[in-house]
Design an enzyme around this catalytic site. Structure first.
Site, short mmCIF file in Angstrom:
data_model
loop_
_atom_site.label_atom_id
_atom_site.label_comp_id
_atom_site.label_asym_id
_atom_site.label_seq_id
_atom_site.Cartn_x
_atom_site.Cartn_y
_atom_site.Cartn_z
N CYS A 1 1.06 -1.24 -0.24
CA CYS A 1 -0.06 0.06 0.27
C CYS A 1 0.46 1.00 -0.21
CB CYS A 1 -1.20 0.30 1.14
SG CYS A 1 -1.96 1.32 1.62
N CYS B 1 -0.63 3.91 2.27
CA CYS B 1 -0.42 3.97 3.80
C CYS B 1 1.50 4.19 4.25
CB CYS B 1 -1.24 2.12 4.14
SG CYS B 1 -2.50 1.88 3.52
N ASP B 2 2.08 3.97 2.94
CA ASP B 2 3.64 3.92 3.12
C ASP B 2 4.30 4.82 3.18
OD1 ASP B 2 2.95 2.03 5.22
OD2 ASP B 2 3.07 0.56 3.57
#
Length: 314
Positions: A136, A139-140
């Protein structure tokens, strides 16, 4: 023979969508029963820092899910550690069978079983999940400011992840096993003209390389599909973008699905093709796949269930 439990609202799944649905259903005095499933807390339990949850500048993924579970329990939701192995939505009350042998019947069902990122299946990939290996970018990606990253894949997801990562990384290498991409032409055009992106064609990823103490990615070992020659691509982060698999096995022959297995809901709601059955979170969402959007849909599902049950009673 196992016990039989009945509830007004049966929630299947325990990620942000499931726990939020439990909070709202409990506050509506519906006495919901939530069955956690195989991975209580969902995908966030295998992440590290979460920096995009409103109200928390940074929190560990597992810690966030512990707090959400505690919140749901505090509002009055009953949380059960069990795995639903079969679900009958053809007649009411709906019936679910747990791995424990318990039979769950319910006047309404909220499905919040989520989705899982597809991975390459490498042992080294599993080792570095959450420590440099991710599925992701949204997300990261923030953690790779000024660093080099690798993206594996060749479809829309891979190209979109690569383009997104250019907001942070100094260099993005897209590795694809073929000599052309499956992504939409407009996305390919953006990819090819971006100065930070390099494409490595006709290569497969054989191993994720990294350090032991602390765990961290340092590169990937790749193989040329034509010559068989192997080489190493240095990187600080490794992103797999070969799609997601919605956890819709329980309902694949009962509810209307679309986009490769995601449960279809009516626009602007969580209503599925069967009255009284609602779906929320990543199970329904091939686009956003964020904890906060899943939580929002969990709220919607509880409110939709409350309205459905009120209409039934009247």
């Amino acid at each position: 023979m196992g016990a039989t439990r009945h509830s007004k609202v049966l929630i299947i799944g325990s990620g942000p969508a499931g726990y939020t649905a439990a909070v709202y259903a409990a506050r509506a005095m519906l006495e919901p029963l939530l069955v956690q499933g195989m991975q209580p807390g969902g995908q966030l339990t295998i992440t590290t820092e979460v920096e995009n949850w409103p109200g928390e500048s940074t929190i560990m993924g597992p810690d966030l899910m512990v707090k959400m579970e505690a919140h749901a329990a505090a509002t009055g939701a009953e949380i059960v550690s069990d795995l639903i192995t079969s679900l009958d939505l053809q007649k009411r009350p709906f019936t679910a069978i747990g791995d424990s042998g318990t039979t769950y019947t319910a006047d309404s069902v909220i499905l919040a079983t989520g989705a899982q990122a597809r991975w390459l299946g490498l042992a080294s990939e599993e080792k570095y999940k959450g420590f440099g290996a991710s599925a992701c970018a949204t997300c990261d990606g923030f953690f790779y400011r000024g660093k080099e990253v690798v993206v594996a894949g060749g479809g829309n997801s891979a190209v979109e992840e690569a383009l997104y990562l250019t907001n942070f990384a100094s260099k993005v290498t897209l590795i694809h096993r073929r000599d052309s991409l499956r992504a939409e032409k407009i996305l390919q055009h953006r990819l090819f003209k971006h100065p930070k992106i390099e494409v490595l064609w006709n290569h497969t990823i054989e191993e994720v390389l990294g350090t032991e103490a602390p765990l961290g990615v340092t590169g990937v070992r790749v193989r040329d599909v034509h010559s068989g020659a192997e080489s190493v691509v240095p990187c600080d982060g490794f992103f797999v973008a070969i799609g997601h698999a919605p956890a819709s096995e329980l309902v694949k022959d009962q509810l209307e699905l679309h986009h490769g297995g995601y449960v279809r809901v009516e626009p602007g709601s969580t209503l599925t093709s069967i009255p009284g059955v609602f779906a929320a979170g990543d199970l329904t969402d091939p686009v956003y796949r964020q904890a906060v959007t899943s939580a929002g849909m969990g709220c919607m599902a509880a409110l939709d269930a409350e309205r459905f049950l009120a209409a039934e009673e009247s």
